[in-house]
Design an enzyme around this catalytic site. Structure first.
Site, PDB file in Angstrom:
ATOM      1  N   CYS A   1       0.871  -1.059   0.255  1.00 36.43           N
ATOM      2  CA  CYS A   1      -0.085   0.040   0.061  1.00 36.43           C
ATOM      3  C   CYS A   1       0.882   1.387   0.182  1.00 36.43           C
ATOM      4  CB  CYS A   1      -0.963   0.152   1.215  1.00 36.43           C
ATOM      5  SG  CYS A   1      -2.159   1.243   1.186  1.00 36.43           S
TER       6      CYS A   1
ATOM      7  N   CYS B   1      41.846 -14.442 -12.356  1.00 35.62           N
ATOM      8  CA  CYS B   1      42.363 -13.564 -13.805  1.00 35.62           C
ATOM      9  C   CYS B   1      40.950 -13.228 -14.334  1.00 35.62           C
ATOM     10  CB  CYS B   1      42.985 -14.789 -14.527  1.00 35.62           C
ATOM     11  SG  CYS B   1      43.171 -13.912 -16.219  1.00 35.62           S
TER      12      CYS B   1
END
Length: 311
Positions: free
Chosen positions: A134, A162
């Site tokens: 709401c 890497c």
């Protein structure tokens, strides 16, 4: 005594207003009207049936009024006849929940800037998801569907050895828009590959991923990350040794931090001695062009990254 209490109350109110004004001045938040501040900062509520988005059902995305973070999709909006905009779901990681000051209801806030949105209610049976956010219209902006391209792009940053091998797996993943290898987590501005490898810059080789959260979730990305490298290794990955090859998640939101920590706990519960760090993201420096999409240019496969199921 009553006069003293009244004066203290007034001083506290003035201090609160000053703090909220300072917050607006010292951040990149959007400017707010007095009424918007009443709702967003001071947790007020607009009168039912008065908000511009209550009976609004255009296709698009509802964003935070204060910081522009995408919060809700129009597909999740429904007419609950309560007088306020209602949604039965939120965009992943965009909304957080806290116990309201009244101790009974659950408040909902923008996960990025803590703007007050409204309250969430569970178990009303109004939709299949059994949830109703709401929300005050004053807490929202709206971006029509044809204008929301930028809103559909999120960023994730991972370091797992890497960066060539890490990019190899993520670049092929559906939902990933683009990848960029680079350096982050250290002290040196705009470092070079040689500086990261041979001097103590503090940086890790890392991958920046831009992805569409509608097609792939952050949790899916993080799970892949933990399965394409060995998260138990410290300052290395296979034959690559050094702090720049460490395992680290650089989170860009509290939601990403929570997901990373959750997955690490899952792995630890399975017996893995996880060495992966979880760190707030800082500046990401792009690596040299010859590092970008390295394995695709070479038409090769990673030698130290092999996908292994761990979950």
């Amino acid at each position: 005594m009553k006069r003293i209490l009244g004066l203290l109350t007034l001083l506290l109110a003035l201090h609160s207003v000053t703090l909220s004004q300072d917050m607006d001045k010292n951040t990149k938040f959007n400017p707010l009207t007095d009424f918007e501040k009443y709702v967003i900062v001071h947790k007020g509520t607009e009168r039912p049936g008065t908000g511009i988005y209550n009976a609004h059902f255009e296709d698009g995305t509802y964003t935070c009024k204060r910081c522009d973070t995408p919060l809700y999709k129009s597909d999740d909006k429904f007419d609950s006849h309560c007088g306020w905009p209602s949604f039965d779901d939120e965009i992943e990681g965009a909304v957080k929940r806290e116990t309201d000051a009244d101790g009974r209801r659950t408040e909902i806030l923008c996960a990025n800037c803590d703007a007050h949105l409204g309250h969430v209610f569970i178990g009303e049976g109004l939709t299949a998801k059994n949830t109703r956010h709401c929300v005050n219209s004053a807490s929202l902006n709206f971006t029509p569907a044809e204008e929301k391209k930028v809103a559909e792009t999120n960023v994730a940053i991972f370091a797992g050895g890497c960066f060539w091998g890490v990019e190899y797996y993520f670049a092929k993943l559906p939902g990933v828009i683009s990848t960029q290898v680079g350096y982050t987590g250290g002290q040196k501005n705009n470092p070079s590959y040689k500086e990261v490898c041979y001097t103590d810059t503090g940086h890790a080789e890392a991958l920046e991923i831009k992805y569409d959260p509608n097609k792939v979730s952050y949790e899916e990305l993080a799970r892949l990350f933990f399965e394409i490298h060995d998260p138990t290794q410290v300052n290395r990955q296979g034959p690559d040794v050094g702090k720049q090859y460490r395992s680290e998640v650089f989170y860009t939101s509290n939601y990403q931090k929570e997901i990373a920590e959750k997955l690490i706990k899952e792995l630890e519960d399975k017996g893995y001695d996880v060495a992966t760090r979880v760190t707030k993201a800082s500046t990401f420096w792009d690596a040299e062009e010859y590092h970008q999409m390295y394995y695709f240019k070479k038409k090769a496969k990673p030698y130290c990254h092999i996908k292994t199921e761990r979950f």
